[in-house]
Structure formats: structure tokens, C-alpha cells
Design a protein around this motif. Structure first.
Motif, short mmCIF file in Angstrom:
data_model
loop_
_atom_site.label_atom_id
_atom_site.label_comp_id
_atom_site.label_asym_id
_atom_site.label_seq_id
_atom_site.Cartn_x
_atom_site.Cartn_y
_atom_site.Cartn_z
N VAL A 177 65.17 65.20 72.93
CA VAL A 177 66.13 64.14 73.26
C VAL A 177 67.14 64.72 74.23
O VAL A 177 67.92 65.62 73.86
N ALA A 178 67.11 64.25 75.47
CA ALA A 178 68.02 64.78 76.49
C ALA A 178 68.11 63.81 77.65
O ALA A 178 67.14 63.13 77.98
N ASP A 179 69.30 63.76 78.27
CA ASP A 179 69.52 62.94 79.47
C ASP A 179 69.11 61.48 79.27
O ASP A 179 68.52 60.85 80.13
N ASN A 180 69.42 60.95 78.08
CA ASN A 180 69.07 59.58 77.73
C ASN A 180 67.57 59.31 77.85
O ASN A 180 67.13 58.20 78.19
N CYS A 181 66.79 60.34 77.61
CA CYS A 181 65.33 60.23 77.55
C CYS A 181 64.86 60.82 76.22
O CYS A 181 65.50 61.72 75.66
N ILE A 182 63.75 60.30 75.72
CA ILE A 182 63.12 60.85 74.52
C ILE A 182 61.68 61.19 74.86
O ILE A 182 60.91 60.31 75.26
N THR A 183 61.35 62.46 74.73
CA THR A 183 59.96 62.90 74.91
C THR A 183 59.37 63.14 73.53
O THR A 183 59.89 63.95 72.75
N ILE A 184 58.30 62.43 73.23
CA ILE A 184 57.67 62.53 71.92
C ILE A 184 56.24 63.07 72.08
O ILE A 184 55.52 62.65 72.98
N SER A 185 55.88 64.02 71.23
CA SER A 185 54.54 64.64 71.27
C SER A 185 53.85 64.45 69.94
O SER A 185 54.50 64.41 68.88
N TRP A 186 52.53 64.34 69.99
CA TRP A 186 51.75 64.16 68.76
C TRP A 186 50.38 64.78 68.93
O TRP A 186 49.97 65.17 70.03
N ARG A 187 49.64 64.87 67.86
CA ARG A 187 48.27 65.39 67.88
C ARG A 187 47.46 64.65 66.82
O ARG A 187 48.01 64.08 65.87
N MET A 188 46.14 64.67 66.98
CA MET A 188 45.25 64.09 65.99
C MET A 188 44.95 65.14 64.92
O MET A 188 44.84 66.34 65.24
N PRO A 189 44.81 64.73 63.66
CA PRO A 189 44.52 65.70 62.60
C PRO A 189 43.18 66.40 62.79
O PRO A 189 42.97 67.51 62.31
N GLU A 190 42.27 65.76 63.48
CA GLU A 190 40.99 66.38 63.82
C GLU A 190 40.48 65.76 65.12
O GLU A 190 40.88 64.66 65.51
N GLU A 191 39.63 66.48 65.81
CA GLU A 191 39.11 66.03 67.11
C GLU A 191 38.34 64.71 66.94
O GLU A 191 37.52 64.56 66.04
N ASP A 192 38.64 63.75 67.81
CA ASP A 192 37.97 62.46 67.76
C ASP A 192 37.73 62.02 69.21
O ASP A 192 38.63 61.57 69.91
N SER A 193 36.47 62.15 69.65
CA SER A 193 36.13 61.85 71.04
C SER A 193 36.12 60.36 71.32
O SER A 193 36.07 59.94 72.49
N ARG A 194 36.18 59.55 70.27
CA ARG A 194 36.13 58.09 70.48
C ARG A 194 37.50 57.49 70.73
O ARG A 194 37.61 56.28 70.98
N ILE A 195 38.57 58.28 70.66
CA ILE A 195 39.90 57.76 70.92
C ILE A 195 40.00 57.31 72.37
O ILE A 195 39.68 58.06 73.29
N ASP A 196 40.43 56.08 72.57
CA ASP A 196 40.55 55.53 73.93
C ASP A 196 41.99 55.62 74.44
O ASP A 196 42.23 55.96 75.59
N HIS A 197 42.95 55.30 73.58
CA HIS A 197 44.35 55.35 73.99
C HIS A 197 45.25 55.34 72.75
O HIS A 197 44.77 55.19 71.62
N PHE A 198 46.55 55.49 73.01
CA PHE A 198 47.54 55.49 71.93
C PHE A 198 48.57 54.39 72.18
O PHE A 198 48.79 53.96 73.31
#
Length: 493
Positions: A177-198
Motif C-alpha cells: 500500500v503506497a502512493d494511493n495504490c494497492i498492489t495485491i499478489s496471490w498464488r494458487m495452492p497447486e498448479e492448475d493449467s486450466r485457469i483462464d483468468h482471475f
């Protein structure tokens, strides 16, 4: 006795907070139960629609294939009936010849017998019975119209519910959280090649901990995120926290939301106090404009407000920073065309920005102690600090305090950033676009400060809910490391 009372008070406060958390969790559980029921009903309805659609396709296919069989049946029967008709006609001709040949055997005259035999022989030669194929043109078999759905049955029996992506896991340590911006990061619990988007959802809140259901804003949505990181930019931090959650989607279905996270969004938020502003100023939230008519419309509105001034507002606590900042102050008058912020700075580091209209003739931006006189002007008392821009006839740019000024030989920026470090005794002004330092006051603040603005012939727009920019923090560290700014007006006091 006082110590026990204080301990008991802390226990009461702790129990109140815990009960509030439990109430919120109960609301969440009830909401979840309701959602399970609604979503289950929706799932069954969609299942019915899918099977109805499958039944419809099968029924249509059955009708089409049955029609094909019937057409084949009609074709074969027609061919056999045509062949049967030919055979019947040939048989009838053959029987006539046979009868004629038998009758000819009774002829006694050799000449007549010879002639009859010749005629019958010629007739037999051209008879259709001898040109007729005695093999059916089509067979009675319909095996080419048979179907075997064994494979399809196995496929249908193997049908299962769609594979649902698992819930992502938000990496709180990697969130920024900086400069009135929020950068959020995440990961999948396990690899899933079928994920299209979030899908990222966020909403503002004033409550820490788990997201609440009642009295909260709606979730804002960012769809079709391809990466596992996203930055929300240009935010106004007018609440204490931000709730965030992420959902993974494949081509067919969306998965569960991640466990929500709550990030702190600290910023200084205030509005302009129209109740004490000069009558020649039109004030609306964070905008102030010079009004040459003398503010007669405001006088009428103020008169209506004064009629009801004896009724205390149940929604505003007299202990709040805004209430204490506003309380009992006279309107500015005379040539003090001033409006103040409605929230006091009592500690910490804060930042806000000001943009002036291009045709603005004269304005000041700064801070003042809480109770200036109604004729006081920013920078002309020992309890106020400001920078002043005068565009009348020629442009002058100066820093003012205690009725003394220091000319600033630099261009006037379109936007001015104000940085106030109350505890550090520092007030700095910046070019809000380039973050170049314009001027710094250094002193020891002994009373709460209010943002102050003077305006003549023009208008000012104030931007609040801003964090201290990273560039300003860097400059402050550099400046403090060098022992202070040479542009300080410490001696102009």
C-alpha cells in the motif's frame, strides 16, 4: 481503586470488541447458510436445464434418425413394388404366350402349324419375361440403419460436475500500500493449467478484521486479470481499511473466493468548513470559490441553520476531531477571505494537494492553529504558515509566517502538495506533479493544526484522502539527513 477500574474498563472494551466480532461472524454464517440454499437451488435449476437440453437434443436426433429410416423403408418398398409390377406384367404376357402355344399344338395343318410356331417363337424372343431379372433390386436388410450408443452411454455415465478452480491464496507479505495504490499478489495452492483468468474484488471499510455484511459498501470488481498480481491505482483513501479477495476462473466456471484480507489505508481526510468561511466564499465539500456577490445566498442558508442550531446532532460526537475543529468559531470577515479544513492535525505525517483555477488572482495555502481571529490572514500571524501566490498585475510567489515573507524564485506549479509532519515540526510544500520541494517551515507545533486556504477572484480544489507520496518520503529523509532545508523561514518569525 483507579487501577482496578481501569483494568475493568479494558476488560469491558475487550468484551465489547469480541462480542462485536462474534455478532459479525453470526451474520456471516447466516448469510452463508442463505447463500448455500440459494446457490443449491440455482444449481439444481441449471442441472434441470442442462438435462432438458440433453433430452431435447436426443429427442431431436431420434426424430431425425427415425425419419431417415422411414425414408429408406419407403425407397426400398417403392423399388420392390416397381419390380413386382414389372414381374406381374411379364407373367401376364408369358401366360398368354403359353396359352397360345398350347392351342397351337392342336393345329393339324403343317403350314399353319409352322406359321404359328414362327410367330410364337418371335413373341417369346421379345417377351419381357425373358429379359426380367429375378433378383430383388433391394434387400430386406435394415442393419445399416441400426445404432449403437454404448460409447455414448459410457461417456454420459462418466459425466461429472465441472472441475472448479481452488481458491487462490493472497500473499499478504507481498501486498503493498503506497502512493494511493494497492498492489495485491496471490498464488494458487497447486498448479492448475486450466485457469483462464482471475477476478479481484475490493471495497472500503472502517473495520479491521473479517469483512462485515451490514452497513458496508458494495464490492468493486476487476475482471479478466491474467497475472497473479494487480495494482489498484488512483484510489482515494477516505476509509481506514480496504477488504480484498480474489477468485480463479476457468473457461466454464468460477471457483471459490480466497480468504479476504484487510489492508490498512491510512490517509488524512477532511472537508472545507463552510460554517466559518468568509461570506464571500462559496464552499462545497473540497471546493471553494470566490463569490463577489457577498454570499447572500449563504446568509439565507446560514440563517436557516441558525434556527435549528439549538438541536444537537445525534450523529456527531463533540469529541471527534471534526467537531472540535469546527466548534464555536466565528466567520472570517474583512479581507480575510479564508476557509479552514474541518479536521485537525494533532500528530503524525499527512499530505494533501491543492489545484487553483488558471484565472485565480490571489490565493494562499497553509496551516493555522485551531482558533484564529476572524480578521486574521494566513501567514500574517505567528500561528499560521503558508505559501502565497499573487497573480494580480504580475505573478509573485512567496512563503509567509508572522507577517514576514520570503520570495520563492521558482515557477508556480499547477498543483501544490502540502506535507505536514506534526511531531517533527515540519511543514513542506511541493510541486505535486514533479514532487520538487518548494519551501519548508521548521518549528515546534504546540497546538493542533487546521488546513487553511485564502482565495480571491478564482477557485481552489482540495484533494484529500492521499497518502504521503514515496517521492516525498525520500526527499524528507534526504533533507533531514542533511540537517534541514536552507529554504526554512525559522528566522522569519
Amino acid at each position: 481503586m483507579d487501577e482496578e477500574r481501569e483494568t475493568l474498563q479494558r476488560i469491558v472494551s475487550t468484551l465489547v470488541n469480541k462480542n462485536d466480532e462474534i455478532h459479525n461472524f453470526i451474520d456471516m454464517l447466516n448469510h452463508t447458510i442463505s447463500n448455500v440454499q440459494v446457490n443449491s437451488s440455482n444449481a439444481i435449476s441449471e442441472l434441470d436445464e442442462e438435462f432438458d437440453g440433453l433430452y431435447s437434443v436426443l429427442h431431436e436426433m431420434k426424430g431425425s434418425m427415425a425419419n431417415t429410416i422411414q425414408q429408406e423403408e419407403a425407397r426400398k418398398i417403392q423399388a420392390l413394388q416397381d419390380q413386382l409390377s414389372q414381374c406381374s406384367h411379364a407373367l401376364e404376357s408369358s401366360e398368354e404366350l403359353l396359352e397360345l402355344a398350347v392351342q397351337s399344338l392342336d393345329i393339324k395343318n403343317p403350314v399353319e402349324l409352322l406359321e404359328a410356331a414362327r410367330q410364337i417363337k418371335d413373341s417369346v424372343t421379345v417377351a419381357s419375361a425373358f429379359r426380367l431379372s429375378l433378383k430383388p433390386k433391394v434387400s430386406d436388410s435394415m442393419t445399416h440403419m441400426m445404432v449403437d450408443f454404448a460409447l455414448e452411454k459410457r461417456m454420459l455415465q462418466a459425466v461429472k460436475f465441472l472441475p472448479v478452480p481452488k481458491a487462490p491464496e493472497i500473499d499478504v507479505a507481498a501486498c503493498l500500500v503506497a502512493d494511493n495504490c494497492i498492489t495485491i499478489s496471490w498464488r494458487m495452492p497447486e498448479e492448475d493449467s486450466r485457469i483462464d483468468h482471475f477476478v479481484l474484488e475490493y471495497r472500503k471499510t472502517n473495520f479491521d478484521g473479517l469483512p462485515r455484511l451490514k452497513g458496508e459498501q458494495h464490492w468493486e470488481l476487476v475482471d479478466y486479470i491474467k497475472a497473479t498480481q494487480y495494482t489498484l491505482s488512483g484510489l482515494k483513501f477516505d476509509t481506514k481499511y480496504m477488504n480484498l479477495r480474489v477468485q480463479a476462473c476457468n473457461k466454464a466456471v468460477a471457483g471459490e473466493y480466497s480468504d479476504p484480507v484487510t489492508l490498512e489505508t491510512k490517509a488524512f481526510v477532511f472537508s472545507l468548513d463552510s460554517s466559518s468561511s468568509h461570506l464571500n466564499l462559496k464552499v462545497e465539500d473540497t471546493y471553494v470559490e470566490w463569490d463577489p456577490t457577498g454570499g447572500k445566498g449563504q446568509e439565507k442558508i446560514k440563517g436557516k441553520e441558525n434556527k435549528n442550531s439549538n438541536a444537537a446532532s445525534p450523529k456527531r460526537s463533540t469529541n471527534s476531531p471534526r467537531a472540535s475543529a469546527r466548534g464555536g468559531r466565528d466567520r472570517f470577515a474583512g479581507e480575510s477571505y479564508t476557509v479552514l479544513g474541518d479536521t485537525a492535525v494533532e500528530s503524525g505525517q499527512h499530505y494533501w494537494e491543492v489545484r487553483a483555477q488558471k484565472d485565480c488572482k490571489s490565493y494562499s495555502v497553509g496551516v493555522t492553529y485551531r482558533n484564529p481571529g476572524k480578521f486574521d490572514q494566513l501567514g500574517k500571524t505567528n500561528s499560521s504558515w503558508c505559501i502565497h501566490i499573487n497573480n494580480w498585475l504580475q505573478t509573485t510567489f512567496s512563503a509567509k509566517h508572522n507577517n514576514k515573507a520570503k520570495t520563492l524564485d521558482i515557477p508556480v506549479p499547477d498543483r501544490i502538495g502540502v506535507y505536514c509532519d506534526f511531531d517533527g515540526g515540519q511543514l513542506s510544500f511541493y510541486n505535486a506533479s514533479s514532487k520538487a520541494l518548494l519551501h519548508t517551515f521548521r518549528t515546534k507545533f504546540t497546538q493542533p493544526l487546521l488546513p487553511g486556504f485564502m482565495i480571491w477572484c478564482g477557485g481552489l480544489t482540495v484533494s484529500t484522502g492521499l497518502q504521503v507520496p514515496s517521492a516525498v518520503k525520500t526527499l524528507q529523509k534526504s533533507e533531514n539527513g542533511l540537517g534541514g532545508s536552507t529554504s526554512s523561514l525559522n528566522n522569519v518569525a
